[in-house]
Design a protein around this motif. Structure first.
Motif, mmCIF file in Angstrom:
data_model
loop_
_atom_site.group_PDB
_atom_site.id
_atom_site.type_symbol
_atom_site.label_atom_id
_atom_site.label_comp_id
_atom_site.label_asym_id
_atom_site.label_seq_id
_atom_site.Cartn_x
_atom_site.Cartn_y
_atom_site.Cartn_z
ATOM 1 N N PRO A 262 112.804 128.950 82.044
ATOM 2 C CA PRO A 262 111.353 129.160 82.123
ATOM 3 C C PRO A 262 110.582 128.835 80.852
ATOM 4 C CG PRO A 262 112.514 131.260 81.964
ATOM 5 C CD PRO A 262 113.559 130.208 82.166
ATOM 6 N N TYR A 263 111.257 128.798 79.688
ATOM 7 C CA TYR A 263 110.532 128.542 78.441
ATOM 8 C C TYR A 263 110.279 127.052 78.207
ATOM 9 C CZ TYR A 263 115.185 127.396 76.610
ATOM 10 O OH TYR A 263 116.420 126.839 76.421
ATOM 11 N N ILE A 264 110.949 126.184 78.979
ATOM 12 C CA ILE A 264 110.747 124.736 78.807
ATOM 13 C C ILE A 264 109.388 124.355 79.386
ATOM 14 C CG2 ILE A 264 111.579 122.438 79.433
ATOM 15 C CD1 ILE A 264 114.406 123.582 79.492
ATOM 16 N N LYS A 265 108.608 123.642 78.588
ATOM 17 C CA LYS A 265 107.264 123.272 79.037
ATOM 18 C C LYS A 265 107.373 122.037 79.922
ATOM 19 C CE LYS A 265 102.506 123.109 77.803
ATOM 20 N NZ LYS A 265 101.483 123.407 76.798
ATOM 21 N N THR A 266 107.396 122.272 81.226
ATOM 22 C CA THR A 266 107.488 121.213 82.221
ATOM 23 C C THR A 266 106.092 120.866 82.716
ATOM 24 O OG1 THR A 266 107.925 122.988 83.794
ATOM 25 C CG2 THR A 266 109.813 121.719 83.031
ATOM 26 N N SER A 267 105.903 119.596 83.072
ATOM 27 C CA SER A 267 104.594 119.193 83.585
ATOM 28 C C SER A 267 104.711 117.894 84.363
ATOM 29 C CB SER A 267 103.592 119.019 82.434
ATOM 30 O OG SER A 267 104.025 118.023 81.530
ATOM 31 N N LEU A 268 103.777 117.708 85.284
ATOM 32 C CA LEU A 268 103.661 116.486 86.065
ATOM 33 C C LEU A 268 102.198 116.051 86.020
ATOM 34 C CD1 LEU A 268 104.407 114.322 88.200
ATOM 35 C CD2 LEU A 268 104.201 116.093 89.955
ATOM 36 N N SER A 269 101.943 114.903 85.394
ATOM 37 C CA SER A 269 100.558 114.397 85.334
ATOM 38 C C SER A 269 100.518 113.021 85.987
ATOM 39 C CB SER A 269 100.056 114.333 83.898
ATOM 40 O OG SER A 269 100.988 113.741 83.027
ATOM 41 N N PRO A 270 100.233 112.965 87.295
ATOM 42 C CA PRO A 270 100.236 111.693 88.023
ATOM 43 C C PRO A 270 99.165 110.733 87.502
ATOM 44 C CG PRO A 270 100.191 113.577 89.522
ATOM 45 C CD PRO A 270 99.885 114.092 88.160
ATOM 46 N N GLY A 271 99.410 109.440 87.740
ATOM 47 C CA GLY A 271 98.469 108.429 87.293
ATOM 48 C C GLY A 271 97.292 108.236 88.216
ATOM 49 N N SER A 272 97.380 108.773 89.430
ATOM 50 C CA SER A 272 96.234 108.731 90.349
ATOM 51 C C SER A 272 96.462 109.742 91.467
ATOM 52 C CB SER A 272 96.053 107.330 90.947
ATOM 53 O OG SER A 272 96.987 107.096 91.985
ATOM 54 N N GLY A 273 95.407 109.986 92.219
ATOM 55 C CA GLY A 273 95.511 110.899 93.350
ATOM 56 C C GLY A 273 96.441 110.389 94.422
ATOM 57 N N VAL A 274 96.704 109.083 94.436
ATOM 58 C CA VAL A 274 97.618 108.510 95.418
ATOM 59 C C VAL A 274 99.018 109.100 95.262
ATOM 60 C CG1 VAL A 274 98.755 106.377 96.145
ATOM 61 C CG2 VAL A 274 96.316 106.361 95.615
ATOM 62 N N VAL A 275 99.450 109.305 94.004
ATOM 63 C CA VAL A 275 100.788 109.853 93.759
ATOM 64 C C VAL A 275 100.903 111.248 94.370
ATOM 65 C CG1 VAL A 275 102.465 110.507 91.991
ATOM 66 C CG2 VAL A 275 101.004 108.502 91.644
ATOM 67 N N THR A 276 99.918 112.095 94.111
ATOM 68 C CA THR A 276 99.923 113.440 94.678
ATOM 69 C C THR A 276 99.969 113.370 96.201
ATOM 70 O OG1 THR A 276 98.575 114.158 92.816
ATOM 71 C CG2 THR A 276 98.734 115.666 94.667
ATOM 72 N N TYR A 277 99.224 112.424 96.737
ATOM 73 C CA TYR A 277 99.141 112.243 98.182
ATOM 74 C C TYR A 277 100.534 111.979 98.757
ATOM 75 C CZ TYR A 277 96.371 110.973 102.370
ATOM 76 O OH TYR A 277 95.793 110.932 103.608
ATOM 77 N N TYR A 278 101.265 110.976 98.187
ATOM 78 C CA TYR A 278 102.558 110.656 98.813
ATOM 79 C C TYR A 278 103.646 111.661 98.457
ATOM 80 C CZ TYR A 278 103.922 107.769 94.615
ATOM 81 O OH TYR A 278 104.227 107.302 93.363
ATOM 82 N N LEU A 279 103.518 112.369 97.319
ATOM 83 C CA LEU A 279 104.469 113.446 97.031
ATOM 84 C C LEU A 279 104.307 114.592 98.029
ATOM 85 C CD1 LEU A 279 104.364 113.671 93.114
ATOM 86 C CD2 LEU A 279 106.183 112.726 94.536
ATOM 87 N N ARG A 280 103.054 114.864 98.345
ATOM 88 C CA ARG A 280 102.796 115.943 99.307
ATOM 89 C C ARG A 280 103.224 115.544 100.719
ATOM 90 N NH1 ARG A 280 97.633 116.626 98.121
ATOM 91 N NH2 ARG A 280 96.897 115.296 99.817
ATOM 92 N N GLU A 281 102.845 114.321 101.127
ATOM 93 C CA GLU A 281 103.156 113.866 102.484
ATOM 94 C C GLU A 281 104.661 113.735 102.712
ATOM 95 O OE1 GLU A 281 100.914 113.176 105.149
ATOM 96 O OE2 GLU A 281 99.722 114.415 103.795
ATOM 97 N N SER A 282 105.408 113.365 101.682
ATOM 98 C CA SER A 282 106.855 113.189 101.821
ATOM 99 C C SER A 282 107.614 114.505 101.711
ATOM 100 C CB SER A 282 107.371 112.212 100.760
ATOM 101 O OG SER A 282 107.158 112.731 99.460
ATOM 102 N N GLY A 283 106.903 115.598 101.419
ATOM 103 C CA GLY A 283 107.529 116.917 101.351
ATOM 104 C C GLY A 283 108.238 117.216 100.041
ATOM 105 N N VAL A 284 108.056 116.376 99.028
ATOM 106 C CA VAL A 284 108.773 116.528 97.762
ATOM 107 C C VAL A 284 108.062 117.469 96.794
ATOM 108 C CG1 VAL A 284 109.502 115.254 95.694
ATOM 109 C CG2 VAL A 284 109.937 114.297 97.945
ATOM 110 N N MET A 285 106.741 117.583 96.927
ATOM 111 C CA MET A 285 105.959 118.334 95.947
ATOM 112 C C MET A 285 106.459 119.772 95.767
ATOM 113 S SD MET A 285 103.480 118.075 93.784
ATOM 114 C CE MET A 285 102.200 116.917 94.229
ATOM 115 N N GLY A 286 106.826 120.420 96.850
ATOM 116 C CA GLY A 286 107.294 121.804 96.763
ATOM 117 C C GLY A 286 108.548 121.947 95.923
ATOM 118 N N TYR A 287 109.446 120.976 96.020
ATOM 119 C CA TYR A 287 110.682 121.015 95.230
ATOM 120 C C TYR A 287 110.387 120.794 93.747
ATOM 121 C CZ TYR A 287 112.944 120.654 99.786
ATOM 122 O OH TYR A 287 113.354 120.888 101.083
#
Length: 887
Positions: A463-488
């Motif tokens: 938990p102390y490791i500073k993890t982050s995901l900063s996509p390059g566009s809203g399209v990335v969030t879109y396909y991560l969510r649609e493919s079911g990967v975002m939750g993992y």
């Protein structure tokens, strides 16, 4: 004068006679079909813009005769189709434009002549920081804080978009500049003012080259040079050599595009491509998607080339359709490229043009790798990472060394985080960031299937490791969510924290206090792992002395492992709740698995949905109130936006350049001093001159923000020059932003020493080694030294963009003669230097330097073209433009 090539103008479609193009095939010159495709674009621009004033018939002939003239150091003009800026470099550009309007008015001219002629897009992507992570609302919190910190800057940019024509602003929260360019802004073929012609772009970010992957010729320039282009000036460039990079074979199943680009980066650094174009060809190119090509082109600055060009082929055309571009316009694009001989078939070797030299890479030989711990060209195979890091620990301080005593290599520091006990050691990962334009446009590495498999296997991230995901566009969030990967991804701590560059440019935000205390207590070499393109010392975070570039799947893997000191082939990533050892090979997705998900979920509809509303979706931006005056009303209380002193006392009459007499050396450097060392973009240290200035203006440390965000204020930026905490100055026996003030012998902060010299009327110079100014295209790395009173830099070699920026500010770039350097000449930096400036100057002439010790030597004055000499006589490119507009 009318264009002398008007006879080759014709309609692309006879049914649309008003839509024309310059048909280069009608030149009927056999040399054209032998030209590299990148040079064909320079040729077309020269022909289309030929007016016998800024662009002459002789320039066209020089480009057409490239095979001969590439070796003659000949200067050619280039007018790109458009300019692209990000906000860290865009704010100072708009500040300069506002100040230039004031200056033109004072000189009796029309201030509204200071207006972009060349279309420009400014994408706000550099301001957001990772203040919050591992929370479902991290994105909203970070965006709210971004607006709170940067409201004044954003209001100023909104004023600029209204006050200046041809300047479009893409609001914050939209994505990273180069991904937005790739997915939305790029045209490939322009359709403007009744003409079709190749899209081309220069940008105030060195990774503008990413667009080369789509077949749009582009590269990074200094902010100062970009401003001149926006005002209608052509770029004056030396006709480049073109290195043909032949790709053959197929990548192995477990290899990513990141592995390929890190391999190419190391290879081309060894070949030596500084100042050259690289053009990719060969059957292996056809195996790469546009996202893969864009990844390779993105890291062009890291291998030192000017551009890294992939000509347009049918895969490029398919990408335009996949990303939701208008199909009719795409077909028109293809017809135009076929007509002018610019559509490539990489499997057809008969299309291979002439190159200066050819180098080759078999894609099958590429293995998974990272780069680090301090430079992007220092590739390390993943299988060697543990051994390499442990070697670096004890090696002498340098690019591959930390000089940690052998008895401390296995030091452990215990600490408590959120009520639980943990341990840190050398090599412990404390930052793991999926970030940066290099990878976030590429679904093949962004789809996160490794995260899915890791969670299903029962693996977690500390938990102390500073993890982050900063996509390059809203399209990335879109396909991560649609493919079911975002939750993992979220379960492993990789929640979306913002749309922007973030960790890659040093906006990594604070680490937990207990982690910082443990690192400090043990003097540990803690590690950041990021899917970025820059890992220079002190850039990512002050507390991560080692930083490795890696593909997004490897970022996740090292986060799970918690250390860089792991051999993935022999050691498990972790042990799940059932006691089973889980190895990386157990959860690594195959290329076929990834491509199947990509085909299903990365579709044109999501691109259209995201980009149709990109300029209006940000409610906070829409609500900003900006003034409507054509001249900006400067607020003397502002600590973000300030009228710069560059044009104070400017007159229409030119001043004759004078000899620099008895200059002191402000700083003496070794090799690879980066623009991050010269003008850092990240945190403002609390004990720095910039911090003292901001405190005197009533700000608290929480309100300091970053150097990058304050580039609209010269008072902050001058104090931030050479303020990097990892600066290595030969005058001082430890790292830090200090130097010796020789008249008094005192050790002072660099800014304070420069002020002392300035008050006493002493000019200054800087001594440096090879690759001075490597890294980001940062105009403040030239503006800052100029404001400190630096008149010249004497170095063994320069990074291309930084040399151009120095010229643009009127700072003389001097270069040692071949075979000479400070060591061979016996220079200590404690001498005083007189640089003889003759009345008649010519490009790359030798000038004499006299020392107060009685010794003399010569150096090359690196004004490479007659145009650059014109800028120098004017005191810089912006002074030249003001005089031109005022008269």
């Amino acid at each position: 004068m009318s264009n002398p090539f008007v006879q080759i103008v014709e309609p692309l479609d006879p049914k649309q006679p008003l839509k024309k193009f310059f048909n280069l095939s009608k030149l009927e010159d056999v040399r054209y079909t032998c030209l590299p495709f990148s040079i064909r674009i320079l040729l077309e621009a020269a022909i289309r813009n030929c007016d016998e004033f800024l662009v002459k018939k002789g320039d066209v002939e020089n480009i057409l005769n490239w095979k001969v003239m590439q070796h003659e150091n000949v200067e050619v003009p280039f007018k790109p189709a458009r300019v692209i800026l990000q906000d860290f470099t865009g704010v100072p550009a708009v500040v300069d434009f506002a100040a230039m309007r004031d200056a033109v008015k004072k000189l009796g001219g029309d201030p509204e002549k200071i207006n972009p002629i060349c279309p420009a897009d400014l994408v706000i992507d550099h301001s957001i920081q990772v203040d919050f992570n591992r929370q479902s609302d991290s994105l909203q919190k970070n965006q709210d804080l971004e607006f709170e910190r940067n409201k004044e800057r954003f209001e100023f940019l909104k004023w600029g978009s209204q006050a200046f024509k041809n300047l479009r602003i893409i609001p914050p929260g939209s994505g990273i500049i180069h991904q937005v360019n790739l997915e939305y802004l790029a045209r490939v073929v322009m359709d403007q003012d009744g003409y079709y012609y190749p899209d081309s772009v220069v940008g105030t970010d060195s990774h503008t080259t990413m667009i080369d992957g789509l077949g749009v010729l582009g590269w990074g320039v200094g902010g100062i040079e970009a401003e001149a282009v926006m005002l209608g000036q052509p770029i004056s460039m030396v006709l480049p050599e073109v290195v043909g990079y032949k790709l053959v074979g197929n990548p192995q199943p477990l290899v990513t595009s990141t592995d390929i680009v890190l391999t190419i980066t190391k290879h081309l650094r060894q070949v030596g491509v500084v100042g050259k174009f690289v053009e990719f060809f060969g059957p292996g190119v056809a195996q790469l998607s546009i996202a893969d090509r864009a990844t390779i082109a993105n890291m062009c600055p890291e291998y030192g080339a000017t551009a890294a060009y992939f000509p347009v082929d049918d895969i490029s055309i398919g990408y335009l359709i996949q990303t939701g571009r208008d199909k009719e316009k795409v077909m028109c694009t293809k017809r135009y490229l076929e007509a002018v001989g610019m559509l490539r078939d990489f499997k057809n070797s008969s299309q291979d043009p002439d190159f200066t030299q050819v180098v080759e890479l078999d894609l099958h030989t590429v293995v998974p790798c990272c780069s680090g711990p301090k430079r992007p060209q220092d590739k390390v195979a993943v299988s060697d990472m543990k051994k390499d890091f442990e070697t670096c620990l004890g090696a002498k301080q340098g690019f591959k060394g930390f000089q940690v005593a052998p008895d401390r290599h296995n030091s452990i520091v215990k600490f408590n985080f959120e009520g639980c006990d943990f341990e840190l050691a050398h090599g412990s990962v404390v930052i793991a960031a999926i970030t940066s334009c290099t990878n976030t446009s590429n679904p093949s590495v962004m789809l996160g299937l490794l995260a899915k498999k890791a969670v299903e296997a029962g693996l977690t991230v500390k938990p102390y490791i500073k993890t982050s995901l900063s996509p390059g566009s809203g399209v990335v969030t879109y396909y991560l969510r649609e493919s079911g990967v975002m939750g993992y991804l979220s379960q492993l701590g990789f929640d979306v924290v913002g749309y922007g560059c973030m960790t890659c440019i040093g906006n990594s935000g604070p680490l937990p206090e207990s982690v910082v205390e443990a690192i400090t207590q043990g003097d540990l070499v803690a590690v950041g792992v990021l899917s970025g393109n820059r890992n220079f010392e002190g850039r990512v975070h002050p507390n991560t002395r080692a930083n490795y570039l890696a593909s997004p799947p490897l970022v996740i893997a090292y986060a799970i492992a918690g250390t860089i000191r792991i051999d993935f082939e022999k050691e498990p990533l972790g042990i799940n709740s059932s006691g089973k050892k889980i190895f990386l090979k157990d959860i690594w997705p195959t290329r076929d698995e990834i491509q199947a998900v990509e085909r299903q979920f990365v579709i044109p509809g999501m691109f259209k949905e995201v980009y149709e509303k990109i300029e209006t979706v940000n409610k906070a931006w829409n609500a900003l109130d900006a003034p409507s005056d054509k001249l900006y009303t400067w607020n003397p209380k502002s600590t973000y936006i300030k009228s710069p002193p560059f044009f104070d006392g400017l007159t229409l009459a030119l001043q004759t350049p004078k000899t620099i007499e008895d200059a002191y050396v402000l700083l003496s450097f070794g090799d690879s001093v980066t623009t991050d060392h010269i003008s850092p973009a990240g945190n403002i240290a609390r004990n720095s001159p910039a911090a003292r200035y901001l405190t005197s203006r009533g700000l608290t440390p929480r309100e300091f923000n970053s150097y990058g965000s304050r580039r609209g204020n010269d008072a902050v930026m001058a104090r931030g020059t050479f303020a990097n905490i990892r600066l290595v100055n030969k005058f001082i026996d430890k790292q830090g932003p200090q130097t010796i003030h020789f008249p008094s012998g005192e050790i002072l902060d660099v800014f304070d020493a420069a002020e002392r010299y300035k008050q006493a009327g002493h000019p200054l110079i800087v001594l440096a080694g090879k690759e001075y100014g490597a890294g980001s295209s940062r105009d403040w790395a030239a503006k800052g030294p100029f404001l400190l009173g630096v008149k010249a830099v004497l170095a063994e070699s320069y990074e291309r963009i930084h040399r151009s920026n120095l010229v643009g500010m009127g700072v003389i770039p001097l270069q040692y003669l071949p075979g000479e350097d400070a060591g061979t000449l016996g220079l200590t930096g404690r001498e005083r230097y007189t640089i003889i400036i003759p009345e008649k100057l010519k490009p790359q002439m030798n000038v004499q330097i006299k020392l107060d010790t009685g010794r003399n030597f010569n150096a090359i004055m690196r004004f490479d073209t007659d145009v650059e000499l014109t800028y120098f006589h004017n005191g810089g490119i912006l002074n030249y433009m003001i005089r031109k507009m005022a008269s």
